[in-house]
Scaffold this motif. Structure first.
Motif, short mmCIF file in Angstrom:
data_model
loop_
_atom_site.label_atom_id
_atom_site.label_comp_id
_atom_site.label_asym_id
_atom_site.label_seq_id
_atom_site.Cartn_x
_atom_site.Cartn_y
_atom_site.Cartn_z
N GLU A 78 0.84 -1.20 0.00
CA GLU A 78 0.00 0.00 0.00
C GLU A 78 0.87 1.25 0.00
O GLU A 78 1.85 1.33 0.74
CB GLU A 78 -0.91 0.02 1.22
N TYR A 79 0.48 2.20 -0.83
CA TYR A 79 1.18 3.48 -0.93
C TYR A 79 0.20 4.59 -0.60
O TYR A 79 -0.91 4.61 -1.12
CB TYR A 79 1.74 3.67 -2.34
N ASP A 80 0.61 5.52 0.25
CA ASP A 80 -0.20 6.69 0.59
C ASP A 80 0.40 7.90 -0.09
O ASP A 80 1.58 8.20 0.09
CB ASP A 80 -0.22 6.91 2.11
N ILE A 81 -0.42 8.60 -0.87
CA ILE A 81 0.03 9.77 -1.62
C ILE A 81 -0.71 10.98 -1.09
O ILE A 81 -1.93 10.95 -0.92
CB ILE A 81 -0.23 9.60 -3.13
N THR A 82 0.03 12.05 -0.82
CA THR A 82 -0.56 13.28 -0.29
C THR A 82 -0.07 14.47 -1.11
O THR A 82 1.13 14.58 -1.39
CB THR A 82 -0.15 13.49 1.18
#
Length: 109
Positions: A78-82
């Motif tokens: 899982e990758y979190d992009i902000t």
């Protein structure tokens, strides 16, 4: 058959022992080096993956818009992009996968 020398007794065993020790030392260093290189390769691959995913998400955001926080799953990771905006333009982009974080900050003109 070779002649036996009375004053060279035991040298063959000693030479074999030294050769075996030297061979083990070389093989041990080789495996150590290969382990280091494989670990380094995996870390570099993870870093490139972070950058690629962030690039893809920035391009998608520029073309289609969307939310400022996204999650993406690739290969069971899982990758979190902000995104942080300034006048509807991305000012700061960040991606994290739990272990690594990569940020791009754009200076305002």
């Amino acid at each position: 058959m070779s002649k036996k020398s009375s004053h060279c007794r035991g040298y063959i065993f000693l030479e074999s022992l030294i050769a075996f020790t030297l061979t083990c030392f070389i093989i041990g260093n080789y495996f150590s080096l290969m382990t280091f290189l494989l670990k380094s390769k995996q870390e570099n691959f993870d870093e490139i993956t972070l950058r690629r995913i962030l690039y893809e998400e920035v391009k998608q955001y520029e073309h289609h818009g969307g939310s400022l926080q996204r999650q993406r799953t690739i290969n069971n990771q899982e990758y979190d992009i902000t995104f942080s905006l300034n006048a509807q333009r991305p000012l700061k982009m960040e991606i994290t996968n739990g272990k690594r974080t990569f940020k791009i900050e754009k200076e305002s003109i």
